[in-house]
Design a protein around this motif. Structure first.
Motif, PDB file in Angstrom:
ATOM      1  N   ALA A  67       0.862  -1.190   0.000  1.00 43.04           N
ATOM      2  CA  ALA A  67       0.000   0.000   0.000  1.00 43.04           C
ATOM      3  C   ALA A  67       0.890   1.228   0.000  1.00 43.04           C
ATOM      4  O   ALA A  67       1.943   1.256   0.641  1.00 43.04           O
ATOM      5  CB  ALA A  67      -0.922   0.009   1.203  1.00 43.04           C
ATOM      6  N   LEU A  68       0.456   2.255  -0.704  1.00 41.93           N
ATOM      7  CA  LEU A  68       1.246   3.464  -0.905  1.00 41.93           C
ATOM      8  C   LEU A  68       0.420   4.682  -0.515  1.00 41.93           C
ATOM      9  O   LEU A  68      -0.766   4.764  -0.843  1.00 41.93           O
ATOM     10  CB  LEU A  68       1.654   3.554  -2.377  1.00 41.93           C
ATOM     11  CG  LEU A  68       2.564   4.694  -2.799  1.00 41.93           C
ATOM     12  CD1 LEU A  68       3.983   4.450  -2.311  1.00 41.93           C
ATOM     13  CD2 LEU A  68       2.547   4.841  -4.326  1.00 41.93           C
ATOM     14  N   THR A  69       1.049   5.641   0.161  1.00 40.47           N
ATOM     15  CA  THR A  69       0.364   6.894   0.508  1.00 40.47           C
ATOM     16  C   THR A  69       0.402   7.837  -0.690  1.00 40.47           C
ATOM     17  O   THR A  69       1.005   8.908  -0.645  1.00 40.47           O
ATOM     18  CB  THR A  69       1.032   7.566   1.719  1.00 40.47           C
ATOM     19  OG1 THR A  69       2.424   7.800   1.395  1.00 40.47           O
ATOM     20  CG2 THR A  69       0.928   6.726   2.969  1.00 40.47           C
ATOM     21  N   GLY A  70      -0.253   7.430  -1.748  1.00 41.18           N
ATOM     22  CA  GLY A  70      -0.248   8.236  -2.962  1.00 41.18           C
ATOM     23  C   GLY A  70      -1.433   7.914  -3.831  1.00 41.18           C
ATOM     24  O   GLY A  70      -2.398   7.261  -3.410  1.00 41.18           O
ATOM     25  N   VAL A  76       1.610   3.015  -9.899  1.00 39.11           N
ATOM     26  CA  VAL A  76       2.216   2.465 -11.113  1.00 39.11           C
ATOM     27  C   VAL A  76       3.662   2.933 -11.227  1.00 39.11           C
ATOM     28  O   VAL A  76       4.575   2.138 -11.496  1.00 39.11           O
ATOM     29  CB  VAL A  76       1.404   2.876 -12.360  1.00 39.11           C
ATOM     30  CG1 VAL A  76       2.121   2.441 -13.636  1.00 39.11           C
ATOM     31  CG2 VAL A  76       0.006   2.282 -12.302  1.00 39.11           C
ATOM     32  N   MET A  77       3.887   4.236 -11.003  1.00 44.80           N
ATOM     33  CA  MET A  77       5.229   4.794 -11.150  1.00 44.80           C
ATOM     34  C   MET A  77       6.200   4.207 -10.126  1.00 44.80           C
ATOM     35  O   MET A  77       7.341   3.853 -10.462  1.00 44.80           O
ATOM     36  CB  MET A  77       5.176   6.317 -11.002  1.00 44.80           C
ATOM     37  CG  MET A  77       4.349   7.022 -12.059  1.00 44.80           C
ATOM     38  SD  MET A  77       5.054   6.811 -13.713  1.00 44.80           S
ATOM     39  CE  MET A  77       3.856   7.721 -14.699  1.00 44.80           C
ATOM     40  N   ALA A  81       9.489   1.980 -10.738  1.00 42.55           N
ATOM     41  CA  ALA A  81      10.784   2.536 -10.335  1.00 42.55           C
ATOM     42  C   ALA A  81      11.511   1.647  -9.344  1.00 42.55           C
ATOM     43  O   ALA A  81      12.724   1.780  -9.157  1.00 42.55           O
ATOM     44  CB  ALA A  81      10.583   3.924  -9.720  1.00 42.55           C
ATOM     45  N   ASP A  82      10.768   0.713  -8.712  1.00 48.47           N
ATOM     46  CA  ASP A  82      11.362  -0.097  -7.649  1.00 48.47           C
ATOM     47  C   ASP A  82      11.247  -1.585  -7.969  1.00 48.47           C
ATOM     48  O   ASP A  82      12.066  -2.152  -8.679  1.00 48.47           O
ATOM     49  CB  ASP A  82      10.684   0.251  -6.330  1.00 48.47           C
ATOM     50  CG  ASP A  82      11.411  -0.309  -5.110  1.00 48.47           C
ATOM     51  OD1 ASP A  82      12.285  -1.176  -5.290  1.00 48.47           O
ATOM     52  OD2 ASP A  82      11.095   0.087  -3.976  1.00 48.47           O
ATOM     53  N   ALA A 118       0.210   3.856 -16.957  1.00 42.88           N
ATOM     54  CA  ALA A 118       0.873   2.669 -17.483  1.00 42.88           C
ATOM     55  C   ALA A 118       1.118   2.797 -18.985  1.00 42.88           C
ATOM     56  O   ALA A 118       2.190   2.438 -19.488  1.00 42.88           O
ATOM     57  CB  ALA A 118       0.023   1.432 -17.191  1.00 42.88           C
ATOM     58  N   ASP A 119       0.132   3.320 -19.695  1.00 42.67           N
ATOM     59  CA  ASP A 119       0.260   3.499 -21.137  1.00 42.67           C
ATOM     60  C   ASP A 119       1.429   4.425 -21.469  1.00 42.67           C
ATOM     61  O   ASP A 119       2.160   4.201 -22.440  1.00 42.67           O
ATOM     62  CB  ASP A 119      -1.046   4.052 -21.705  1.00 42.67           C
ATOM     63  CG  ASP A 119      -1.029   4.179 -23.215  1.00 42.67           C
ATOM     64  OD1 ASP A 119      -0.865   3.150 -23.897  1.00 42.67           O
ATOM     65  OD2 ASP A 119      -1.181   5.300 -23.724  1.00 42.67           O
TER      66      ASP A 119
END
Length: 267
Positions: A67-70, A76-77, A81-82, A118-119
């Motif tokens: 889960a991401l605070t974004g 996706v980014m 990136a990771d 993503a595209d």
């Protein structure tokens, strides 16, 4: 069927949303490996926005599940990136959103924003949204009945030289009442006007909720996304990230270069 080895899954309703659990079951049925990177909280309405004014924090929820605070686009980014930088997914799925993403709403949708992100990275992507009549009556049965077949068919029909970015909307109908899948265009004109709903907080200060007045009854194009759902079909709309109006560009190019008059500058 062309094999789908790895799927990256996100949404805009948050990591605890029932629609994400439905999407995980769908993804597991079509791919060998599923990665989930979803927003920590509801991010509906953020479109393709990314976080530039606060840091992003990640919480691990299990194997290949974060889960991401974004925003959905952030998810996706960050994934690319990771964790998936050196071994990208074959396909990105976003959803299942609780509520249709049709017509004018597509430009605001975080669900659609994720697949457009993503595209932009050259990744095939499909957004999944379930229409409802009653927000409190959760029912993803239509999506779960047909999403696997729809995803497989779109994947198999994909030309490796072209983009594959789709917005799928499922009608709120019993699965045996759904007529099939119809390829559609994004309609316009369902948002009639913005509306402010006023309130007062505990200190007596006024606040507003932004809302919209909507009307889908004027949409009658049989190839539109709205009419497809009205007729009991799954709507499949191709999306792309470019906002350029090619017809207007061509007309402008025909006029040649305009030399601008410096005397018309503002004082």
């Amino acid at each position: 069927m062309k094999p789908i080895r790895r799927i990256l899954l996100t949404n805009d309703d948050g990591v605890d949303a029932p629609g994400l659990a439905a999407a995980e079951r769908i993804a597991a049925a079509v791919a060998e490996e599923v990665w989930v990177v979803a927003p920590m909280t509801d991010q509906s309405g953020v479109g393709q926005g990314i976080s530039m004014h606060h840091p992003l924090r990640v919480t691990e929820y299990g194997t290949r599940r974060y889960a991401l605070t974004g925003t959905p686009a952030d998810c996706v980014m960050v994934a690319m990136a990771d964790w998936l930088r050196d071994d990208p997914p074959d396909l990105v799925l976003s959803g299942v959103n609780w509520g249709a993403n049709l017509s004018d709403s597509v430009m605001y949708s975080g669900t659609a924003g994720a697949v457009l992100a993503a595209d932009h990275l050259g990744l095939p992507a499909i957004a999944l949204s379930q229409a409802f009549h009653d927000r409190s009556a959760l029912d993803f049965s239509a999506t779960e009945a047909f999403a696997v077949d729809a995803i497989r068919r779109l994947w198999d029909a994909r030309d490796d030289t072209e983009s594959c970015c789709w917005n799928l909307n499922f009608p709120m109908s019993a699965p045996d009442a759904i007529q099939g899948l119809r390829f559609t265009r994004q309609s316009t004109g369902t948002i009639v006007a913005p509306r402010l709903i006023a309130g007062t907080d505990g200190r007596g200060l006024v606040y507003h909720w932004l809302s919209f007045d909507r009307d889908t009854t004027t949409i009658d194009d049989p190839l539109s996304d709205v009419v497809a759902l009205r007729d009991g079909y799954v709507s499949a709309t191709p999306l792309h990230g470019s906002r350029c109006d090619e017809a207007l560009l061509e007309r402008g190019a025909d006029r040649g270069v305009w030399r601008l008059d410096i005397s018309e500058r503002a004082e």
